[in-house]
Enzyme design. Structure first.
Site, PDB file in Angstrom:
ATOM      1  N   ALA A 206       0.844  -1.203   0.000  1.00  0.00           N
ATOM      2  CA  ALA A 206       0.000   0.000   0.000  1.00  0.00           C
ATOM      3  C   ALA A 206       0.870   1.241   0.000  1.00  0.00           C
ATOM      4  O   ALA A 206       2.071   1.177   0.262  1.00  0.00           O
ATOM      5  CB  ALA A 206      -0.897   0.002   1.235  1.00  0.00           C
ATOM      6  N   ASN A 207       0.262   2.369  -0.323  1.00  0.00           N
ATOM      7  CA  ASN A 207       0.913   3.663  -0.151  1.00  0.00           C
ATOM      8  C   ASN A 207       0.404   4.264   1.146  1.00  0.00           C
ATOM      9  O   ASN A 207      -0.687   3.925   1.608  1.00  0.00           O
ATOM     10  CB  ASN A 207       0.526   4.615  -1.287  1.00  0.00           C
ATOM     11  CG  ASN A 207       1.203   4.243  -2.592  1.00  0.00           C
ATOM     12  OD1 ASN A 207       2.089   3.411  -2.631  1.00  0.00           O
ATOM     13  ND2 ASN A 207       0.761   4.871  -3.654  1.00  0.00           N
TER      14      ASN A 207
END
Ligand code: C5P
Length: 393
Positions: A206-207
């Site tokens: 994920a970011n």
């Protein structure tokens, strides 16, 4: 005319509220009031009641009277609740969702818009704890007017902390009672939060993204009258009021939800979409098997896809989070993705999960550097610009 429930908290500025009550009455509004214990030390229930000709409740209430009037009923039937003056203490109590006395119980029970007019010592206003409480309340949809800069009641003290003028408070009340809805009839799609790309059933790529900026924009668009579809990745914050929420996990799900939500007049893509995904393993990978090799596949670019769509929204706004050369990258992104504006921010110094943002608005016409603002204020400014652009059809 409206019923404005006044919550009068402690502070020397409480006496100014008497003038406000008179003016609200002149405009035909009803003004029932609740005085906190501290508020009742600065103005008497009698003086408020004499001017308002409406119920005045205090924490020293008479039980029979309370049963007859009911602070919950007052809260439920109000068109607007005004907290003035709002002390640092009541802001903290509101932010914490307390309900252990009449004023905060009413504030928790109301479904009406809440307007807060703070007044306190400038050091108290500037304290990070107060700033945190204000940001939290803004996130909850509470509106603020003031405080203003000027001389304080304490001798030799000046700074930001004075109660806003009666005129400013009245204007804010009228704006909330009859909000401008420049985006009425418009549909806007907003993406927010990160996407999670599963590696196996328990791990993901994920970011970093809290979703705060995207959610604030969705809320501000809805407040401006737009029909909002908020497509959000996994976040821990609550969605704003009045938006249609589509919860997704992955970039591909986000793209599908965005495409399903088209057509729209505008799209604001604030999500931090993961650029790559992995062919997810069906079972949890075991550590004992050693470090896995992850084969990454590029995710679809939602922003670029929307920009190329045959039913492309008239205005497409992208975001850019960079740690260097912010504006140059944003200009490049504008062209490469084919969007109309890029809201660019430098994330090299704490932005994630905070309530502040310093952005550049990059358009084909040029670059604007906005001052450091709360995420709610960035949202409000951006929505103003969106309304001005869509309004000129
Ligand atoms: O290329 P970059 O990820 O920096 O671009 C950021 C902008 O593009 C943001 O508006 C983001 O929401 C959008 N984006 C997207 N789909 C992707 C990657 C980014 O919509 N796969």
């Amino acid at each position: 005319m409206a019923r404005v429930l006044l919550v009068i908290a402690g502070g020397i500025a409480a006496y100014k509220v008497l003038d406000l009550v008179r003016r609200l009455r002149e405009r035909g509004h009803e003004t029932p009031a609740i005085l906190t214990e501290a508020g009742a030390r600065f103005v008497t229930p009698l003086s408020v009641g004499a001017l308002s000709n409406a119920p005045v409740l205090t924490d020293l209430f008479d039980l029979d009277r309370e049963r007859e009037i009911g602070h919950i009923r007052l809260a439920r039937t109000a068109d607007l609740v005004l907290v003035a003056p709002a002390s640092a203490d009541i802001l903290a109590r509101m932010a914490a969702g307390r309900a252990d006395e009449l004023a905060t119980a009413a504030l928790l029970a109301t479904g009406a818009p809440v307007l807060v007019a703070p007044a306190m010592n400038p050091f108290m206003w500037a304290h990070p704890a107060t700033a945190r409480n204000v940001a939290r309340l803004e996130e909850d949809g509470v509106a603020f007017v003031g405080p203003e800069a000027g001389e304080m009641a304490e001798r030799n003290e000046a700074g930001v902390g004075r109660l806003a003028s009666s005129e400013a408070i009245l204007a804010a009340i009228e704006a909330l009672l009859a909000p401008a809805r420049p985006l009425a009839g418009r549909h806007v799609i907003v993406t927010s939060g990160p996407t999670h790309e599963p590696i196996d059933p328990v791990r993901y790529i994920a970011n970093r993204s809290s979703g705060r900026q995207g959610h604030a924009i969705a809320g501000a668009l809805a407040a401006a009258g737009a029909r909002v579809t908020l497509v959000t990745g996994p976040v821990t914050i609550a969605p704003p009021k009045g938006v249609d929420v589509r919860k997704v996990e992955t970039a591909r799900e986000m793209l599908a939800a965005v495409e399903a939500a088209l057509p729209a007049d505008a799209a604001v893509m604030a999500a931090a979409v993961a650029d790559f995904r992995v062919e997810a393993a069906a079972q949890k990978m075991k550590k004992a098997d050693g470090p896995p090799t992850l084969t990454l596949t590029e995710n679809p670019d939602i922003l670029a896809t929307v920009c190329r769509a045959t039913n492309r929204p008239r205005l497409v706004v992208g975001f850019a989070a960079e740690t260097q050369n912010v504006v140059a990258y944003a200009r490049d992104k504008l062209v490469r993705k084919g969007c109309d504006w890029i809201v660019a921010n430098d994330v090299s110094e704490g932005v994630f999960g905070t309530d502040q943002n310093a952005v550049h608005l990059v358009t084909a016409r040029g670059v604007e550097a906005w001052p450091r603002l709360s995420k709610a204020e960035v949202a409000a400014r951006l929505v103003e610009r969106i309304a001005a652009t869509l309004g000129s059809d």
